[in-house]
Design a protein around this motif. Sequence first.
Motif, mmCIF file in Angstrom:
data_model
loop_
_atom_site.group_PDB
_atom_site.id
_atom_site.type_symbol
_atom_site.label_atom_id
_atom_site.label_comp_id
_atom_site.label_asym_id
_atom_site.label_seq_id
_atom_site.Cartn_x
_atom_site.Cartn_y
_atom_site.Cartn_z
ATOM 1 N N SER A 8 0.826 -1.204 0.000
ATOM 2 C CA SER A 8 0.000 0.000 0.000
ATOM 3 C C SER A 8 0.871 1.269 0.000
ATOM 4 O O SER A 8 1.480 1.577 1.024
ATOM 5 N N PRO A 9 0.923 1.994 -1.131
ATOM 6 C CA PRO A 9 0.339 1.746 -2.440
ATOM 7 C C PRO A 9 0.835 0.430 -3.046
ATOM 8 O O PRO A 9 1.903 -0.067 -2.693
ATOM 9 N N TRP A 34 -4.926 2.527 -2.329
ATOM 10 C CA TRP A 34 -6.178 2.030 -1.756
ATOM 11 C C TRP A 34 -6.960 3.169 -1.097
ATOM 12 O O TRP A 34 -6.384 4.023 -0.423
ATOM 13 N N THR A 35 -8.247 3.166 -1.286
ATOM 14 C CA THR A 35 -9.103 4.178 -0.677
ATOM 15 C C THR A 35 -9.338 3.847 0.798
ATOM 16 O O THR A 35 -9.115 2.721 1.247
ATOM 17 N N ARG A 36 -9.804 4.823 1.531
ATOM 18 C CA ARG A 36 -10.138 4.589 2.935
ATOM 19 C C ARG A 36 -11.172 3.467 3.063
ATOM 20 O O ARG A 36 -11.080 2.614 3.940
ATOM 21 N N GLU A 37 -12.168 3.468 2.166
ATOM 22 C CA GLU A 37 -13.212 2.449 2.229
ATOM 23 C C GLU A 37 -12.638 1.052 2.008
ATOM 24 O O GLU A 37 -13.019 0.096 2.707
ATOM 25 N N GLU A 38 -11.721 0.927 1.062
ATOM 26 C CA GLU A 38 -11.098 -0.377 0.814
ATOM 27 C C GLU A 38 -10.264 -0.821 2.013
ATOM 28 O O GLU A 38 -10.330 -1.990 2.433
ATOM 29 N N LEU A 39 -9.504 0.094 2.569
ATOM 30 C CA LEU A 39 -8.667 -0.248 3.724
ATOM 31 C C LEU A 39 -9.519 -0.608 4.935
ATOM 32 O O LEU A 39 -9.162 -1.505 5.715
ATOM 33 N N HIS A 52 -2.588 9.010 0.120
ATOM 34 C CA HIS A 52 -2.279 7.769 0.825
ATOM 35 C C HIS A 52 -2.856 7.804 2.239
ATOM 36 O O HIS A 52 -2.699 8.800 2.956
ATOM 37 N N ILE A 53 -3.506 6.720 2.627
ATOM 38 C CA ILE A 53 -4.046 6.575 3.981
ATOM 39 C C ILE A 53 -3.223 5.517 4.719
ATOM 40 O O ILE A 53 -3.296 4.334 4.381
ATOM 41 N N PRO A 54 -2.402 5.889 5.690
ATOM 42 C CA PRO A 54 -1.680 4.869 6.456
ATOM 43 C C PRO A 54 -2.666 3.914 7.126
ATOM 44 O O PRO A 54 -3.668 4.357 7.707
ATOM 45 N N PHE A 55 -2.393 2.621 7.028
ATOM 46 C CA PHE A 55 -3.333 1.646 7.573
ATOM 47 C C PHE A 55 -3.587 1.897 9.060
ATOM 48 O O PHE A 55 -4.723 1.848 9.536
#
Length: 396
Positions: free
Chosen positions: A172-173, A181-186, A216-219
Amino acid sequence: MKYDFEKVIRRENSGSGKWNEIKTTLGYFPEDVIPFSVADMEFDMVPEIREGLKRFLDENVMGYANMTDACRQAVVSWEERRHGWKIQPEWIRDTPGVINAFFTAVKAFTRPGEGVMLMTPVYYPMYFAVSRLDRKLVDAPLVREGDTYCIDFQDFRQKAADPNTRLLILCSPHNPSGRVWTREELEQIGRICIDNQVLVVSDEIHCDLLMPGHKHIPFGSIREEFALHSIVCTAPSKTFSLAGLQTANVIIPDQKLREIFYTEQQKDDGNPKCNILGLEGCRLAYTCGEAWLEECLQVIDTNRRLITDFLAREFPQVQVMKLEGTYLLWMDFNGLGIECHELARILKTEAHLFLDEGYIFGSAGEGFERWNLAAPTSYVAAALERMKVLKNHMKS
């Protein structure tokens, strides 16, 4: 631009395997050819980092060293400033690389025979972390939809529900698809993994390399529950081309997971450390490199558009995947009707074009090529002209 992104530092005698492939294949180094394969940059070193390391060498002894408070704070500040995730300094473990990190995590949190899930096609060392450590590959293949890839969450949920599936290595990426990845996917990934007690090891080494309009959204930033169920790996190595300094950051918010990870590090290396110049290079990159990065991203996007426009014009049978993040352009050449190994031969020996073959990323990558965009635009343009030799081999 303030910085020079056209200068090439030739690396044919530097120990670079990426460059040595040219001589191995052709028997010599053509003066006008550079490789576009392995994911390090063909740009001159960031001036602020070079000068900072020179000062450091003048003022310091090259003895044993641990991560300094200043280095930790630089990582903390960068993660919050660039990605909105407020982490604590004590969460950070340093390691010589992100590959080291996910190998260590697989050994620490799974046993031989247990399942490690990958979303394929994916960065090939992730396969090695499964096969070389005698774990079982749990393949959760991405679904191609036109010029992008999506997650089959029904399949993902089914694979995660198997009690033998213990860990997910999340790219991710994503490399090589270029997905951010989008927030919703994560959130879906995280919810499924937590419900099934599957630990998430998130390789976020490309997190700073984003195309316009993508974030980018860090997990671990999504919510505390996700942070406590994950190991997040970052590094300045891709962002600033510092892979040779062998320093990465492993962010582990949960103290117990952090202790288990460090214990496993000590099994492989009784005194695990990064080198002193790597740690200082990390600090310099995150404190002095932001202006350079912003210009670098513009060059990468320029190269993306140049290649995409050329292929649309000259080879409309080639489908270029939408690039959201990384500097790695994923291209489907299957429409040319050329067998994948023959395609690689033609590109290297006739076009003098050295890319990464798609089949090294798994069977779903056969017929694809991955182009490293972090290179001078003039060399990219010249390489595209040489690519025209493919027209002599296309099936009508």
